[in-house]
Structure formats: C-alpha cells, structure tokens
Write an enzyme that holds these catalytic residues in place. Structure first.
Site, mmCIF file in Angstrom:
data_model
loop_
_atom_site.group_PDB
_atom_site.id
_atom_site.type_symbol
_atom_site.label_atom_id
_atom_site.label_comp_id
_atom_site.label_asym_id
_atom_site.label_seq_id
_atom_site.Cartn_x
_atom_site.Cartn_y
_atom_site.Cartn_z
ATOM 1 C CD GLU A 1 -2.287 -1.926 1.806
ATOM 2 O OE1 GLU A 1 -1.409 -2.165 2.661
ATOM 3 O OE2 GLU A 1 -3.190 -2.721 1.502
ATOM 4 C CE1 TYR B 1 7.547 0.254 -3.680
ATOM 5 C CE2 TYR B 1 5.821 1.884 -3.394
ATOM 6 C CZ TYR B 1 6.862 1.156 -2.880
ATOM 7 O OH TYR B 1 7.221 1.311 -1.565
HETATM 8 C C1 LIG Z 1 10.236 5.911 -1.985
HETATM 9 C C2 LIG Z 1 11.720 5.664 -1.693
HETATM 10 C C3 LIG Z 1 11.865 4.398 -0.874
HETATM 11 C C4 LIG Z 1 12.448 5.493 -3.030
HETATM 12 O O1 LIG Z 1 13.783 5.112 -2.782
HETATM 13 P P1 LIG Z 1 14.973 5.527 -3.782
HETATM 14 O O2 LIG Z 1 16.183 4.731 -3.437
HETATM 15 O O3 LIG Z 1 15.085 6.985 -3.820
HETATM 16 O O4 LIG Z 1 14.358 4.977 -5.115
HETATM 17 P P2 LIG Z 1 15.034 4.835 -6.539
HETATM 18 O O5 LIG Z 1 16.290 5.647 -6.617
HETATM 19 O O6 LIG Z 1 15.112 3.373 -6.807
HETATM 20 O O7 LIG Z 1 13.909 5.425 -7.510
HETATM 21 C C5 LIG Z 1 13.160 6.542 -7.137
HETATM 22 C C6 LIG Z 1 12.667 7.319 -8.306
HETATM 23 O O8 LIG Z 1 12.403 8.561 -7.663
HETATM 24 C C7 LIG Z 1 12.953 9.613 -8.349
HETATM 25 N N1 LIG Z 1 13.863 10.511 -7.607
HETATM 26 C C8 LIG Z 1 14.748 11.306 -8.145
HETATM 27 N N2 LIG Z 1 15.343 12.063 -7.242
HETATM 28 C C9 LIG Z 1 14.827 11.729 -6.087
HETATM 29 C C10 LIG Z 1 15.057 12.183 -4.781
HETATM 30 N N3 LIG Z 1 15.902 13.141 -4.469
HETATM 31 N N4 LIG Z 1 14.354 11.618 -3.814
HETATM 32 C C11 LIG Z 1 13.495 10.650 -4.099
HETATM 33 N N5 LIG Z 1 13.250 10.184 -5.320
HETATM 34 C C12 LIG Z 1 13.903 10.718 -6.328
HETATM 35 C C13 LIG Z 1 13.679 9.116 -9.496
HETATM 36 O O9 LIG Z 1 12.925 9.590 -10.579
HETATM 37 C C14 LIG Z 1 13.666 7.610 -9.399
HETATM 38 O O10 LIG Z 1 13.255 7.127 -10.593
HETATM 39 P P3 LIG Z 1 14.322 6.811 -11.783
HETATM 40 O O11 LIG Z 1 14.692 5.386 -11.575
HETATM 41 O O12 LIG Z 1 13.530 7.040 -13.018
HETATM 42 O O13 LIG Z 1 15.493 7.723 -11.636
HETATM 43 C C15 LIG Z 1 12.365 6.866 -0.959
HETATM 44 O O14 LIG Z 1 12.085 8.029 -1.677
HETATM 45 C C16 LIG Z 1 11.872 7.030 0.483
HETATM 46 O O15 LIG Z 1 12.416 6.431 1.394
HETATM 47 N N6 LIG Z 1 10.842 7.866 0.703
HETATM 48 C C17 LIG Z 1 10.288 8.110 2.027
HETATM 49 C C18 LIG Z 1 9.636 6.893 2.614
HETATM 50 C C19 LIG Z 1 8.602 6.313 1.693
HETATM 51 O O16 LIG Z 1 7.835 6.999 1.081
HETATM 52 N N7 LIG Z 1 8.579 4.969 1.605
HETATM 53 C C20 LIG Z 1 7.653 4.236 0.767
HETATM 54 C C21 LIG Z 1 6.407 3.926 1.530
HETATM 55 S S1 LIG Z 1 5.265 3.014 0.524
#
Ligand SMILES: CC(C)(COP(=O)(O)OP(=O)(O)OC[C@H]1O[C@@H](n2cnc3c(N)ncnc32)[C@H](O)[C@@H]1OP(=O)(O)O)[C@@H](O)C(=O)NCCC(=O)NCCS
Length: 149
Positions: free
Chosen positions: A106, A118
């Site tokens: 979710e 995702y």
């Molecule tokens: C959602 C989350 C886990 C993604 O982790 P991540 O390691 O940044 O993910 P990825 O790098 O694999 O991909 C994220 C996408 O977000 C985008 N992104 C770019 N810059 C970013 C930034 N500064 N911060 C977050 N996302 C960014 C990118 O477009 C990327 O897509 P791409 O593969 O086309 O470049 C992270 O943003 C997070 O911890 N957020 C807060 C907690 C949360 O929301 N958890 C999910 C609950 S369901």
C-alpha cells in the site's frame, strides 16, 4: 559507492525505529521489530549499507501464496540512486524462491516518487483504499504478479 544488502538483525532495530519516526512520524515500534526478526517465521527484513553505513530498509511478509511489503525507506541523502529498487528486488528474489504468486503493498496516493518506482519495477495499481491513513489520505494497493514460478 559500495552497496551491500543483508538480512536485518537485532543491531539494526534502533536505526529502523529512529528513522521510521523521523520519516513517517511513527514506527512499528522497537518491540515489534525485535519480535519480527526473532520470532516471526514469515517476516523477511533487509538493510542496505552504503560504504558500510546503514542507508535503507525494507520489511516484508511471506503470507504464502502471496507476500506483502510492509515498509520501506531510504535515508534522504541516499535517495534517487536506485537503492529502493534494489531492496525491492531482494524481496522479489525471495518471493521467486518461495514461488509466491503476488507481491502487494500500500502506498499513499501523494507519494509520487514511490509510486513511480513501484511502476518501474512492474507493480500495477489494484484498488484504491479510501481514507486508509490516519490523515484520511487514500492508499493505492499495488500488485506485482510473479506467477508463482
Ligand atoms: C520511496 C523511496 C523508498 C524510493 O527510494 P529511492 O532509493 O530513492 O528509489 P530509486 O532511486 O530506486 O527510484 C526513485 C525514483 O524517484 C525519483 N527521484 C529522483 N530524485 C529523487 C530524490 N531526491 N528523492 C526521491 N526520489 C527521487 C527518481 O525519478 C527515481 O526514478 P528513476 O529510476 O527514473 O530515476 C524513498 O524516496 C523514500 O524512502 N521515501 C520516504 C519513505 C517512503 O515513502 N517509503 C515508501 C512507503 S510506501
């Protein structure tokens, strides 16, 4: 950057707890996290280390024949580098080994980065769970079909 993904252990609980509070404003709680790691046979939790420092975490449950992602975060300074995707890949690997049919999660409708990530992995939006969160925000149920193979 050296990335290592390993099983979460007891030494990681304070890290996960403190960061969950900072990022989500709430946590499963330290006792629950300890129980999950020590006693829950269906839980699979992983930690990502960047240059040996804890950077990210994912928690999942194998509720055979399906599985679900309970929680996932990447520390702010490590986001946008593919670490979130790699953690999900780790869960997918476990699912494939266990011949899981469907991996679900979710996510808040407002969490654009997460939803995009995702979708890139192959998750599809299933249904909307109305007012799922405490602030009445809707959740998207997202589903990755693995086919149980
Ligand atoms: C959602 C989350 C886990 C993604 O982790 P991540 O390691 O940044 O993910 P990825 O790098 O694999 O991909 C994220 C996408 O977000 C985008 N992104 C770019 N810059 C970013 C930034 N500064 N911060 C977050 N996302 C960014 C990118 O477009 C990327 O897509 P791409 O593969 O086309 O470049 C992270 O943003 C997070 O911890 N957020 C807060 C907690 C949360 O929301 N958890 C999910 C609950 S369901």
């Amino acid at each position: 950057m050296e990335l290592l993904i390993r099983k979460m252990d007891m030494s990681d609980v304070p890290f996960v707890y403190e960061e969950e509070i900072k990022i989500f404003g709430k946590s499963l709680g330290e006792m629950t996290l300890y129980n999950e790691i020590l006693h829950n046979k269906m839980s699979r939790y992983f930690i990502a280390l960047v240059d040996k420092k804890r950077a990210a975490y994912v928690g999942s449950w194998l509720t055979i024949p399906n599985a679900e992602i309970l929680n996932l975060f990447v520390l702010e300074e490590y986001r946008g580098q593919g670490i979130g995707k790699k953690l999900i890949d780790e869960v997918v690997k476990v699912c494939n080994k266990e011949k899981i049919d469907m991996l679900t999660l979710e996510v808040r409708v407002s969490n654009k980065y997460a939803i995009k990530m995702y979708e890139d992995i192959g998750f599809k939006v299933g249904i909307v769970r109305k007012k799922y969160y405490e602030n009445k925000e809707d959740a998207l149920l997202m589903i990755l079909s693995l086919g149980g193979k």
